[in-house]
Design an enzyme around this catalytic site. Structure first.
Site, short mmCIF file in Angstrom:
data_model
loop_
_atom_site.label_atom_id
_atom_site.label_comp_id
_atom_site.label_asym_id
_atom_site.label_seq_id
_atom_site.Cartn_x
_atom_site.Cartn_y
_atom_site.Cartn_z
N ARG A 1 17.92 53.07 104.43
CA ARG A 1 18.28 52.44 105.70
C ARG A 1 17.04 51.93 106.43
O ARG A 1 17.07 50.84 107.04
CB ARG A 1 19.03 53.46 106.57
CG ARG A 1 19.51 52.92 107.91
CD ARG A 1 20.51 53.85 108.56
NE ARG A 1 20.70 53.50 109.96
CZ ARG A 1 20.28 54.23 110.99
NH1 ARG A 1 19.67 55.40 110.76
NH2 ARG A 1 20.48 53.83 112.22
N HIS B 1 16.66 48.05 107.44
CA HIS B 1 16.57 47.60 108.83
C HIS B 1 15.21 46.99 109.15
O HIS B 1 15.11 46.14 110.04
CB HIS B 1 16.87 48.76 109.77
CG HIS B 1 18.32 49.11 109.82
ND1 HIS B 1 18.94 49.62 110.95
CD2 HIS B 1 19.30 49.03 108.88
CE1 HIS B 1 20.22 49.83 110.69
NE2 HIS B 1 20.47 49.49 109.44
N HIS C 1 26.24 51.56 100.92
CA HIS C 1 26.97 52.54 101.71
C HIS C 1 27.50 53.69 100.86
O HIS C 1 28.07 54.63 101.41
CB HIS C 1 28.13 51.86 102.45
CG HIS C 1 27.72 51.22 103.74
ND1 HIS C 1 28.59 50.54 104.55
CD2 HIS C 1 26.50 51.15 104.35
CE1 HIS C 1 27.95 50.08 105.62
NE2 HIS C 1 26.67 50.43 105.50
N TRP D 1 30.88 58.02 103.34
CA TRP D 1 31.80 57.05 102.73
C TRP D 1 32.47 57.61 101.48
O TRP D 1 33.51 57.13 101.07
CB TRP D 1 31.04 55.76 102.37
CG TRP D 1 30.70 54.89 103.53
CD1 TRP D 1 31.46 53.85 104.02
CD2 TRP D 1 29.53 54.93 104.35
NE1 TRP D 1 30.83 53.26 105.09
CE2 TRP D 1 29.64 53.90 105.31
CE3 TRP D 1 28.40 55.74 104.36
CZ2 TRP D 1 28.67 53.66 106.28
CZ3 TRP D 1 27.43 55.51 105.32
CH2 TRP D 1 27.55 54.48 106.26
#
Length: 369
Positions: free
Chosen positions: A127, A131, A254, A270
């Site tokens: 992540r 990002h 994810h 998830w």
């Protein structure tokens, strides 16, 4: 089915045993969920080892990194300081002074921690890399991983970046150990290490990013809003230069990690194996019946069968939108195809907006054994 099928029980195992444990957990999760799409039993890896430097052995945490971790608490000041004149990575050609195979190994040593989330920093490393890179705007040629401005306010405190301080602080000792590596290179390489060491594909990576100051932070709103639908998703990714196939491949990340009420406001994983890189995101999305979660938090979906797994409104766009769904069905049926397409799209994401030195080599690191 309980979401407690986690990989923390494998702490202390050798890396080959750990990989076996992860595969066994993934297999168990797939069996319990009774996926109707065919699961590929082998995790493919790209064989092109272009520019591969000599391998280093994997024999437990490096004494050097253990010593450096002791000073990690002193690192926080830097995240919100606009400049670092003493940064050795700022000099021209400094990237050549770094042994990236050693950095890869040291990042891998930092992944596992039974006291953090599901026992691994891998998902939050992915992540962070995502990002740090996903702020790129192809029209203005601003943003991207080259500046590593995600470590400064206000960008560090944008809502989409909540919780990423955990990843930055975990990696900060390596910046001290390897002063010539840029933060941009460190953060993106951490994402590559996490994908590969958690069972995913080989991702091509190259060094040479140059860090910037807080004055060049990107504005808020450049990262996806999980509460939105297909039009918003396309607006965000088209701005970076991606097409629908690449977008659908990237969303498969994810499969890793979970949402936290203390960060995004959403809650839950998830799928049942949040520290293994698989195509389970797609199989769960297609094969479960998803219904609105009844709670006091933001609108999200929960699977009807177990109530243990969640999907965000933006996730559901990939099931409902016909163009996205075609790729979701492809990747649910063929994990090898997903791995191949994800590796290309993720490598592209990590390089958006970066002007690399002409002599920067491409590394295709082999997962540690």
């Amino acid at each position: 089915m309980s979401s407690s099928i986690r990989l923390v029980a494998s702490r202390g195992l050798s890396r080959p045993a750990l990989r076996t444990s992860r595969l066994a957990s993934v297999s168990a999760a797939a069996s319990v969920r009774a996926f109707t799409t065919q699961q590929n039993s082998r995790y493919s890896r790209q064989n092109d080892q272009q520019y591969q430097a000599p391998r280093t052995s994997k024999a437990g945490p490096s004494p050097g990194i253990l010593g450096v971790i002791a000073v990690g608490a002193l690192a926080g000041w830097y995240f919100y300081n606009g400049e670092n004149p003493a940064d050795a990575s700022a000099s021209s050609g400094s990237w050549k002074k770094v042994n990236y195979n050693n950095v890869y190994k040291d990042i891998a040593d930092l992944l596992e921690d039974e006291n953090y989330d599901d026992g691994s920093y891998g998902p939050v490393f992915v992540r962070l890399a995502w990002h740090a890179s996903g702020t790129f705007d192809k029209k203005t040629r601003t943003g991207g991983s080259g500046g590593a401005t995600i470590r400064f306010e206000p960008e560090a405190t944008h809502g989409a970046n909540a919780g990423l301080e955990a990843a930055r602080e975990r990696l900060e000792p390596l910046k001290k150990k390897y002063p010539h590596i840029s933060y941009g290179d460190l953060y993106t390489l951490a994402g590559v290490v996490a994908v590969q060491e958690l069972g995913g594909p080989t991702v091509a990576w190259r060094p040479g990013r140059k860090d910037k100051t807080a004055a060049e932070c990107t504005p808020d709103g450049r990262l996806p809003d999980a509460a939105q639908g297909a039009d918003h998703v396309r607006d965000i990714f088209y701005r970076m230069g991606f097409n629908d196939q690449e977008i659908a491949a990237l969303i498969g990340a994810h499969a890793l990690g979970r949402c936290h009420t203390s960060r995004s406001g959403y809650d839950g994983p998830w799928n049942a194996s949040p520290t293994s890189f698989t195509n389970f995101y797609y199989t769960e999305l297609l094969n479960n019946t998803w219904e609105p979660k009844k709670w006091n938090g933001p609108f999200q979906y929960v699977d009807r069968e177990s109530g243990q797994f969640m999907m965000l409104p933006a996730d559901m766009a990939f099931k409902k939108d016909s163009r996205f769904r075609a790729y979701v069905e492809k990747y649910a049926a063929d994990q090898d195809a997903f791995f191949e397409d994800f590796a290309k799209a993720f490598a592209k994401l990590l390089e958006l907006g970066v002007s690399f030195p002409e002599d920067a080599p491409v590394y295709n690191f082999k997962p540690l054994e």
